[in-house]
Design a protein around this motif. Structure first.
Motif, PDB file in Angstrom:
ATOM      1  N   GLY A   1       0.823  -1.209   0.000  1.00  0.00           N
ATOM      2  CA  GLY A   1       0.000   0.000   0.000  1.00  0.00           C
ATOM      3  C   GLY A   1       0.852   1.252   0.000  1.00  0.00           C
ATOM      4  N   LYS A   2       0.246   2.346  -0.422  1.00  0.00           N
ATOM      5  CA  LYS A   2       0.959   3.608  -0.513  1.00  0.00           C
ATOM      6  C   LYS A   2       1.502   4.002   0.865  1.00  0.00           C
ATOM      7  N   GLY A   3       2.781   4.245   0.914  1.00  0.00           N
ATOM      8  CA  GLY A   3       3.398   4.694   2.155  1.00  0.00           C
ATOM      9  C   GLY A   3       3.838   3.592   3.090  1.00  0.00           C
ATOM     10  N   LEU A   4       3.456   2.327   2.817  1.00  0.00           N
ATOM     11  CA  LEU A   4       3.812   1.255   3.741  1.00  0.00           C
ATOM     12  C   LEU A   4       5.316   0.993   3.770  1.00  0.00           C
ATOM     13  N   HIS A   5       5.964   1.083   2.611  1.00  0.00           N
ATOM     14  CA  HIS A   5       7.400   0.839   2.620  1.00  0.00           C
ATOM     15  C   HIS A   5       8.153   1.968   3.305  1.00  0.00           C
ATOM     16  N   TYR A   6       7.610   3.185   3.274  1.00  0.00           N
ATOM     17  CA  TYR A   6       8.251   4.282   3.990  1.00  0.00           C
ATOM     18  C   TYR A   6       8.089   4.108   5.500  1.00  0.00           C
ATOM     19  N   ALA A   7       6.940   3.570   5.896  1.00  0.00           N
ATOM     20  CA  ALA A   7       6.740   3.267   7.311  1.00  0.00           C
ATOM     21  C   ALA A   7       7.709   2.189   7.767  1.00  0.00           C
ATOM     22  N   ALA A   8       7.975   1.231   6.881  1.00  0.00           N
ATOM     23  CA  ALA A   8       8.927   0.166   7.205  1.00  0.00           C
ATOM     24  C   ALA A   8      10.341   0.721   7.298  1.00  0.00           C
ATOM     25  N   LEU A   9      10.680   1.659   6.424  1.00  0.00           N
ATOM     26  CA  LEU A   9      11.996   2.295   6.503  1.00  0.00           C
ATOM     27  C   LEU A   9      12.152   3.068   7.803  1.00  0.00           C
ATOM     28  N   LYS A  10      11.107   3.783   8.195  1.00  0.00           N
ATOM     29  CA  LYS A  10      11.140   4.556   9.437  1.00  0.00           C
ATOM     30  C   LYS A  10      11.380   3.642  10.635  1.00  0.00           C
ATOM     31  N   ALA A  11      10.668   2.505  10.656  1.00  0.00           N
ATOM     32  CA  ALA A  11      10.844   1.555  11.759  1.00  0.00           C
ATOM     33  C   ALA A  11      12.257   0.984  11.775  1.00  0.00           C
ATOM     34  N   THR A  12      12.814   0.757  10.591  1.00  0.00           N
ATOM     35  CA  THR A  12      14.187   0.256  10.495  1.00  0.00           C
ATOM     36  C   THR A  12      15.173   1.275  11.055  1.00  0.00           C
ATOM     37  N   TYR A  13      15.011   2.535  10.652  1.00  0.00           N
ATOM     38  CA  TYR A  13      15.909   3.586  11.127  1.00  0.00           C
ATOM     39  C   TYR A  13      15.841   3.727  12.643  1.00  0.00           C
ATOM     40  N   GLU A  14      14.637   3.728  13.173  1.00  0.00           N
ATOM     41  CA  GLU A  14      14.471   3.942  14.610  1.00  0.00           C
ATOM     42  C   GLU A  14      15.071   2.802  15.422  1.00  0.00           C
ATOM     43  N   ALA A  15      15.015   1.595  14.876  1.00  0.00           N
ATOM     44  CA  ALA A  15      15.569   0.449  15.596  1.00  0.00           C
ATOM     45  C   ALA A  15      17.090   0.489  15.661  1.00  0.00           C
ATOM     46  N   LYS A  16      17.729   1.301  14.802  1.00  0.00           N
ATOM     47  CA  LYS A  16      19.188   1.345  14.746  1.00  0.00           C
ATOM     48  C   LYS A  16      19.788   2.565  15.440  1.00  0.00           C
ATOM     49  N   LEU A  17      18.979   3.390  16.047  1.00  0.00           N
ATOM     50  CA  LEU A  17      19.485   4.625  16.649  1.00  0.00           C
ATOM     51  C   LEU A  17      20.518   4.351  17.735  1.00  0.00           C
TER      52      LEU A  17
END
Length: 226
Positions: free
Chosen positions: A30-46
């Motif tokens: 869905g639109k925007g779902l892969h960006y949400a997945a990228l955001k979750a990936t980034y936050e997990a690596k902080l």
């Protein structure tokens, strides 16, 4: 002769939230779902990004989003690791002053990747360790970012560290992005002017958006989506 450059991919343990977001993007697209997945990936690596910078002491750390750069810089300051923050809010005059000051006092730099583009100099005197908290779909951006340290004036071997999260949107990195970085650098002999010519059109006449979709498609296929 330029000092040697070494790239290392450090794989981090999977994060449940990032894995769930990735699977949701794969299954539904869905639109925007892969960006949400990228955001979750980034936050997990902080946290891992902060720890890597602390270990390096003098470093250039790249991330994609301003809020992530701010979080990392604040965390490092709390832990006693001196560093400066460079985002789009910092004008060119102040940016250059901060780079010079970092080189003088031995501080690191946390920056958003689009802040330090062509024409920026002096970073090779700040550090020889380059850390990527987040990645980019276009390998050219990553290679140009590496060149902020791997350039004339650098006296130490350059170490580039890519932080990648297992079972997340980072899954494509080692096969897609790192391989292209190696191929392109070999093709143009490491010169930035030649690099621009060699990768113009990404070799297939692709725009950045088309290349992004190609990468996402390969991720979906690896995940077994139909």
């Amino acid at each position: 002769e330029m000092p040697a450059l070494t790239r290392t991919v450090r794989w981090l343990d999977a994060d449940p939230k990032a894995t769930a977001a990735m699977k949701n993007a794969f299954l539904h697209r869905g639109k925007g779902l892969h960006y949400a997945a990228l955001k979750a990936t980034y936050e997990a690596k902080l946290g891992a990004a902060s720890e890597a910078a602390t270990d390096a002491k003098k470093f250039l750390l790249f991330t994609n989003e301003k809020k992530h750069a701010q979080w990392i810089q604040q965390e490092l300051e709390k832990n006693g690791t001196p560093c400066f923050l460079l985002t789009g809010d910092v004008n060119a005059k102040k940016r250059n002053a901060l780079i010079a000051l970092a080189a003088e006092v031995g501080a690191g730099i946390v920056a958003t990747i689009d802040t330090l583009k062509e024409g920026v100099d002096g970073l090779q005197h700040v550090a020889s360790t380059c850390i990527f908290h987040s990645l980019d779909f276009v390998p050219l951006k990553l290679l140009q970012a590496e060149k902020r340290l791997d350039r004339l004036g650098q006296r130490e071997p350059v170490s580039v560290l890519y932080l990648c999260l297992r079972e997340s949107m980072d899954a494509w990195l080692s096969e897609t992005v790192i391989d292209k970085l190696q191929q392109w650098e070999g093709l143009v002999g490491g010169t930035e002017e030649g690099l621009k010519t060699a990768v113009q059109g990404r070799g297939k006449g692709q725009s950045e958006e088309e290349l992004e979709q190609e990468v996402l498609k390969s991720i979906y296929l690896k995940a077994g989506a139909k």
